[in-house]
Motif scaffolding. Structure first.
Motif, PDB file in Angstrom:
ATOM      1  N   ALA A  23       0.834  -1.261  -0.002  1.00  0.00           N
ATOM      2  CA  ALA A  23      -0.152  -0.392  -0.491  1.00  0.00           C
ATOM      3  C   ALA A  23       0.673   1.043  -0.325  1.00  0.00           C
ATOM      4  O   ALA A  23       2.077   1.438   0.431  1.00  0.00           O
ATOM      5  N   VAL A  24       0.256   1.883  -1.127  1.00  0.00           N
ATOM      6  CA  VAL A  24       1.299   3.195  -0.868  1.00  0.00           C
ATOM      7  C   VAL A  24       0.264   4.798  -0.192  1.00  0.00           C
ATOM      8  O   VAL A  24      -0.759   4.722  -0.751  1.00  0.00           O
ATOM      9  N   LEU A  25       0.786   6.055   0.568  1.00  0.00           N
ATOM     10  CA  LEU A  25       0.395   7.278   0.747  1.00  0.00           C
ATOM     11  C   LEU A  25       1.102   8.044  -0.252  1.00  0.00           C
ATOM     12  O   LEU A  25       1.856   8.338   0.300  1.00  0.00           O
ATOM     13  N   GLY A  26       0.510   8.524  -1.051  1.00  0.00           N
ATOM     14  CA  GLY A  26       0.627   9.785  -1.192  1.00  0.00           C
ATOM     15  C   GLY A  26      -0.021  11.010  -1.096  1.00  0.00           C
ATOM     16  O   GLY A  26      -0.811  11.163  -1.846  1.00  0.00           O
ATOM     17  N   ALA A  27       0.630  12.074  -0.818  1.00  0.00           N
ATOM     18  CA  ALA A  27      -0.077  13.527  -1.150  1.00  0.00           C
ATOM     19  C   ALA A  27      -0.442  13.960  -1.702  1.00  0.00           C
ATOM     20  O   ALA A  27      -1.404  14.971  -1.791  1.00  0.00           O
ATOM     21  N   GLU A  28       0.241  13.833  -3.061  1.00  0.00           N
ATOM     22  CA  GLU A  28      -0.271  14.477  -4.140  1.00  0.00           C
ATOM     23  C   GLU A  28      -1.675  13.841  -4.914  1.00  0.00           C
ATOM     24  O   GLU A  28      -1.617  12.402  -4.957  1.00  0.00           O
ATOM     25  N   THR A  31      -1.828  -1.001  -3.468  1.00  0.00           N
ATOM     26  CA  THR A  31      -3.151   0.121  -3.469  1.00  0.00           C
ATOM     27  C   THR A  31      -2.488   1.600  -3.044  1.00  0.00           C
ATOM     28  O   THR A  31      -1.764   1.671  -2.463  1.00  0.00           O
ATOM     29  N   LEU A  32      -3.062   2.435  -3.257  1.00  0.00           N
ATOM     30  CA  LEU A  32      -2.365   4.147  -3.852  1.00  0.00           C
ATOM     31  C   LEU A  32      -3.595   4.831  -2.927  1.00  0.00           C
ATOM     32  O   LEU A  32      -4.429   4.772  -3.303  1.00  0.00           O
ATOM     33  N   ARG A  75      -7.388  11.615   4.722  1.00  0.00           N
ATOM     34  CA  ARG A  75      -7.461  12.493   2.705  1.00  0.00           C
ATOM     35  C   ARG A  75      -7.723  13.431   2.977  1.00  0.00           C
ATOM     36  O   ARG A  75      -8.454  14.704   3.786  1.00  0.00           O
ATOM     37  N   ALA A  76      -7.582  13.865   1.443  1.00  0.00           N
ATOM     38  CA  ALA A  76      -7.934  15.161   1.056  1.00  0.00           C
ATOM     39  C   ALA A  76      -9.443  16.019   1.632  1.00  0.00           C
ATOM     40  O   ALA A  76      -9.483  16.756   2.038  1.00  0.00           O
ATOM     41  N   ASP A  77     -10.368  15.222   1.491  1.00  0.00           N
ATOM     42  CA  ASP A  77     -12.098  15.708   1.955  1.00  0.00           C
ATOM     43  C   ASP A  77     -12.258  14.764   3.920  1.00  0.00           C
ATOM     44  O   ASP A  77     -12.811  15.435   4.248  1.00  0.00           O
ATOM     45  N   GLY A  78     -10.942  15.343   4.022  1.00  0.00           N
ATOM     46  CA  GLY A  78     -10.550  14.810   5.463  1.00  0.00           C
ATOM     47  C   GLY A  78     -11.140  13.459   6.635  1.00  0.00           C
ATOM     48  O   GLY A  78     -10.646  13.871   7.854  1.00  0.00           O
ATOM     49  N   THR A  79     -11.018  12.672   6.281  1.00  0.00           N
ATOM     50  CA  THR A  79     -11.321  11.624   6.446  1.00  0.00           C
ATOM     51  C   THR A  79     -10.493  10.782   6.644  1.00  0.00           C
ATOM     52  O   THR A  79      -9.218  11.047   6.479  1.00  0.00           O
ATOM     53  N   GLU A  80     -10.534   9.713   7.759  1.00  0.00           N
ATOM     54  CA  GLU A  80      -8.787   9.612   8.422  1.00  0.00           C
ATOM     55  C   GLU A  80      -8.867   8.307   7.904  1.00  0.00           C
ATOM     56  O   GLU A  80     -10.119   6.985   7.349  1.00  0.00           O
ATOM     57  N   THR A  94      -2.593  12.519   3.702  1.00  0.00           N
ATOM     58  CA  THR A  94      -1.193  12.218   3.355  1.00  0.00           C
ATOM     59  C   THR A  94      -0.684  11.647   4.929  1.00  0.00           C
ATOM     60  O   THR A  94      -1.693  11.910   6.072  1.00  0.00           O
ATOM     61  N   ALA A  95      -0.060  10.754   5.047  1.00  0.00           N
ATOM     62  CA  ALA A  95       0.115  10.311   6.589  1.00  0.00           C
ATOM     63  C   ALA A  95       0.595  11.001   7.610  1.00  0.00           C
ATOM     64  O   ALA A  95       1.177  12.139   7.507  1.00  0.00           O
TER      65      ALA A  95
END
Lengths: 151, 850
Positions: free
Chosen positions: B40-45, B82-83, B103-108, B88-89
């Motif tokens: 799994a990858v977390l990418g801020a962009e 899974t991307l 996530r960008a929508d504020g959910t965690e 943002t971590a």
């Protein structure tokens, strides 16, 4: 095996016995000559799996039976293309495919299909080399085109 | 052993960051162990992985965003990754092994891991000055910054770039190309002070000024002032100067992004501190890679070293555990179209002011009119730094010399003029890769044009020379165009490409270099046993493949039999076909046969036998070779054994990595100028050295006087007779790149020639890398080293010569002693002949004579 070498046993109709596994060195190959078409190369891997391909690289027609065998692949002796033994496909990024032949191994004997030996990929050729054999068909000054270098 | 892992046994691998270094590590991992992890990858962009290096061409309008995507959404899907893009971590819970992200929508979200990779990159440094938060003040780091700059260029007129480093100049150039009036404010006395010396920087500044850029050097920014619309409106310097600016780009440096790692309690010091296996010091489950890393005190910001790190990381994750990262030597190039500059290493030389640089010397070539400046820095006979402006064609060559630590004294007088002035046969004028037209042929061997290479680099996202070779075949055969291909790579992929790596693995089957492999084979195991079989080498040294490949097997086979002659067994299946069938394969699958003709001197009887063989076996071509022999071309494999028998002459080894010929002139026997009996010495040398296998082919020549009719100056060992004795030259080459042989020693007697030449060749056999010619071997180890072993050490020389004679004593002639030479005779006939009626002729059973 006591069966006469030219006759497959009845339950093996359509298959021709070629040789024993030990006749091919591990990580090596031998070729089977046939009446028409190029030879068929028969390969043996380190774990004694047997594969058969037309003895011709899809790149420039190199004899794959003369290549270095590793894993389930062979490196063509001419330009080092790598061909998969099970599917005849060139490894990416090269593209191309050499015809495959069905193989059956029973009791250490290697068999190929008679119909494939007789008819499969008989039209494919190898590059010609040398002065006598690569001379193009030329028009003689006073006459019809003549074929040079046949035979 | 089954390497595939069942899904339920898979470990969970999580990566924080979706940039170039991290995703490259995943790519490498998927190649080594595709099924080991659920990834799994977390990418801020909100983007898939793209080529950050190419943002500058996008800004300059030369490429589009689509062009620079490296791995599209499909790639993640295809590999089951899974991307979480745009996520943002925020936190790492090391006790429970979970990463939390927003996530960008504020959910965690919360993602569990077994192993974790930190690939958080770096963040731009923002000067702590008033006005830094104003709209219109940007950093230059990602796609969002680039798009904001492009948008600003459409609406506004004045831009100020703070920082005259690589990034700042690329930003300034891009904005100017989009029509803005750009001023660069730089704090140092000259531009690119970390890459260039003042002279080169002056040339660069002049060229950029001609494009309309303005520069303020030694200028300190004090504040950013708002304009009427609330957006930034001007920049004020310490001296009171005010410059209008509706766009301010801060490019004053980056720093490793370690905030998350620090919160997680990982040891950080100007970066996440990692070991040579890319694991964090604090928690071995957590790795770090890329710009966020501090390895042995160094942060790397260029892609080449980051990819080296990625490779090591992948190797460790795949649990091969044999790769180590040892740091990198980096070079830089500015991606401003039409401006060529290159710098690497310790380019400031003695003027750096550091004590350890005090003994540096400089070679400088400066032509301000033509806009060319070259400076090379030399320390103790090695090239340690280079700074090039205007003509960077030789940058990659200089970098290679630096990395390999080659002894440059022999070429010092020509070094500054570049590789093409070292006697490059027929390849002049092909440099300046960027200026070449697309249809220019780059690789003569494989007929590859420049356009094909450029397209492959762009469309397939290639970064390394190896990748370009694999995809286009350019420079994959003789290698003489390698420098040119590297330059094309440099100009297309950006200067940060991965040049010739410091340590090159033998092939994809191993991480070991040739040197390490030789050493490992030479060194007995802990229990005293020695590696004598290829299979043992593979299992003890952690080969990634079950039985190697066509590259490593011949090398390992050679190393074994040359290191342990008489003990290690030759493996014919690991030899190239020519050495397996003792003849040279031709393009139509037939073979050529070259009998040995001692010293090039033959007789009527030999010629008659050759003529008979040619007629009997209908051999189509008979050709005199360059080595004074006769080549019979077009022999069918079935006929080889019979041809050898009928010829009754020794094998010429024209097919082998072995001694080929000893070419001679007529010499004092007949020649009116001859001073020495060169034919006789040539024959003696050939009789002493034939059957000698080596890392590559070996050619000798003996001339009877300095007129040198035998062309001894371009041979691996060339001997020239003079009145008082013989001069011995080594490491010449008449091949792809002509190399003049270097003087080794002068001796009096013919026996001494044998001893010195034999000792030199044995040294090469022991220490040369497989497929390395003597000229490359000597360039690598230095002529001084060779002299030390062969000329100064009398005992050592005699030992080498004795060892070679021992090794050759029992070496059989493969044409006439086929059993001892392990020639598998069954290979020459088809194993079976199938007739049209289905009947079969088979090879006779073993034991029945043919």
């Amino acid at each position: 095996m006591n069966a006469p070498s030219c006759n497959p046993s009845p339950d093996d109709a359509g298959w021709i016995r070629i040789c024993r596994i030990e006749d091919i060195p591990p990580l090596g190959a031998r070729r089977v000559a046939r009446a028409q078409g190029l030879d068929v190369a028969v390969f043996r891997t380190a774990d004694d799996r047997i594969f058969a391909l037309l003895d011709r690289c899809p790149h420039r027609g190199g004899p794959l039976s003369q290549g270095i065998v590793f894993d389930q692949r062979v490196a063509c002796p001419l330009h080092n293309w790598t061909i998969g033994l099970s599917d005849g496909k060139a490894a990416a990024p090269d593209e191309g495919c050499t015809p495959t032949f069905q193989v059956r191994v029973t009791d250490g004997e290697i068999w190929l299909r008679a119909d494939e030996l007789a008819h499969h990929a008989v039209d494919l050729t190898r590059p010609i080399a040398g002065p006598a054999r690569c001379a193009p068909t030329v028009s003689a000054p006073n006459g019809p085109a003549s074929l040079v270098g046949a035979g | 052993m089954d390497m595939r892992t069942h899904p339920r046994d898979r470990q969970r691998l999580v990566m924080i960051g979706n940039g170039m270094a991290g995703v490259r590590a995943l790519e490498e991992l998927l190649q080594l162990a595709p099924d080991r992890y659920d990834i799994a990858v977390l990418g801020a962009e909100p983007h898939p992985n793209y080529n950050r290096i190419l943002l500058s061409p996008v800004l300059a309008g030369e490429q589009t965003l689509q062009d620079i995507v490296l791995n599209d959404w499909d790639w993640y899907r295809q590999h089951g990754i899974t991307l979480h893009a745009g996520c943002t971590a925020t936190d790492i819970d090391r006790a429970r092994r979970r990463v939390r992200g927003r996530r960008a929508d504020g959910t965690e979200i919360e993602v569990p891991y077994d192993r974790l990779i930190l690939a958080t990159g770096s963040i731009p440094f923002m000067l702590p000055i008033p006005g830094r938060e104003l709209p219109g003040v940007l950093a230059y780091r990602d796609i969002a910054d680039t798009l904001a700059m492009i948008e600003a260029a459409q609406r506004h007129r004045h831009a100020v770039v703070i920082g005259g480093g690589l990034l700042g100049l690329e930003a300034a150039n891009g904005l100017a190309k989009r029509g803005m009036e750009v001023t660069v404010v730089h704090v140092a006395p000259w531009l690119l002070e970390r890459q260039l010396d003042p002279v080169a920087a002056g040339l660069l500044q002049r060229a950029l000024e001609q494009r309309g850029l303005r520069f303020l050097l030694q200028a300190h920014t004090e504040a950013l002032l708002p304009g009427a619309d609330g957006r930034v409106g001007a920049v004020r310097l310490k001296d009171g100067t005010t410059i209008p600016a509706e766009l301010v780009v801060m490019a004053v440096g980056i720093r490793p992004n370690t905030a998350l790692a620090e919160r997680a309690g990982l040891h950080c010091q100007r970066g996440v501190v990692v070991t040579d296996t890319m694991q964090t010091l604090t928690d071995p489950r957590i790795y770090a890679v890329g710009e966020c890393v501090n390895h042995r005190g160094v942060n790397y910001g260029l892609v080449a070293p980051l990819f080296e790190q990625a490779k090591v990381l992948a190797n460790h994750l795949a649990e091969f555990g044999i790769a180590r990262y040892g740091g990198s030597l980096v070079s830089t190039k500015l991606k401003v179209t039409g401006i060529d500059l290159f710098s690497a290493g310790q380019f400031m030389g003695a003027s750096s002011g550091r004590a350890e640089d005090a003994d540096c010397e400089e070679i400088v070539l400066s032509d301000p009119q033509a806009g060319v400046y070259k400076k090379l820095v030399i320390q103790r006979g090695r090239l340690v730094g280079a700074c090039l402006y205007g003509d960077t064609a030789d940058g990659s060559w200089y970098l290679r010399l630096m990395r390999e630590g080659q002894d440059i004294e022999p070429i010092r007088d020509r070094l500054i003029f570049g590789e093409r002035h070292l006697g490059d046969g027929g390849h002049q004028g092909q440099h300046h890769a960027a200026a070449l037209p697309d249809d220019a042929e780059i690789c003569g061997c494989n007929g590859v044009r420049k356009g094909t290479i450029c397209q492959a680099i762009r469309s397939k996202g290639l970064f390394t020379l190896e990748e370009v070779r694999r995809h286009t075949k350019a420079s994959a055969s003789c290698g003489s165009c390698t420098g040119l291909v590297e330059q094309i790579l440099m100009s297309v992929a950006g200067g940060n490409y991965e040049a010739t790596p410091k340590k090159k693995p033998v092939c994809g089957c191993t991480e070991l270099s040739h040197e390490e492999l030789r050493q490992a084979i030479r060194t007995p195991l802990a229990d005293g046993r020695r590696l004598l079989r290829i299979a043992d080498v593979f299992s003890h040294l952690g080969w990634k493949t079950p039985n190697g490949c066509a590259t490593c097997r011949p090398a390992v086979n050679y190393y074994l039999i040359s290191t342990w002659p008489g003990e290690a067994r030759d493996d014919p299946q690991s030899r190239f076909i020519n050495e397996r069938s003792h003849a040279n394969i031709q393009k139509d699958g037939t073979y050529s046969v070259v009998p040995r003709i001692w010293g090039g001197e033959t007789s009527a009887a030999e010629l008659r036998r050759i003529a008979d063989v040619v007629e009997k076996y209908r051999i189509p071509t008979v050709k005199i070779t360059g080595g004074q022999r006769i080549d019979l071309l077009g022999v069918r494999k079935e006929d080889l054994v019979h041809v050898w028998r009928d010829l009754g002459m020794p094998s010429g080894h024209a097919y082998a990595k072995a001694l080929r010929t000893v070419k001679t002139c007529v010499g004092s026997e007949w020649c009116r100028f001859g001073t020495q009996d060169s034919t006789r010495l040539g024959k003696e040398l050939e009789r002493a050295l034939w059957r000698m296998y080596a890392p590559h082919k070996v050619k000798l020549a003996v001339s009877g006087c300095p007129r040198n009719c035998a062309e001894a100056g371009i041979k691996d060992v060339g001997v020239v007779g003079v009145e008082s004795g013989w001069e011995i030259y080594v490491a010449g080459n008449g091949g792809i790149k002509t190399e003049v042989a270097q003087f080794l020693v002068k001796v009096r007697r013919a026996e001494e020639v044998l001893e010195y030449a034999g000792a030199f060749l044995e040294l090469y056999r022991q220490e040369g890398w497989y497929l390395e010619r003597t000229c490359h071997f000597v360039a690598r180890v230095g002529l001084d080293y060779v002299k030390q072993r062969i000329v100064q050490d009398d005992e050592g020389r005699r030992a080498l010569w004795a060892r070679l004679q021992d090794a050759l004593r029992d070496e059989p002639d493969p044409w006439h002693e086929r059993v001892r030479a392990q020639v598998d005779e069954r290979q020459f006939q088809p194993v079976a002949v199938v007739e049209a009626d289905g009947s079969v002729d088979r090879l006779p059973e073993e034991g029945v004579s043919a």
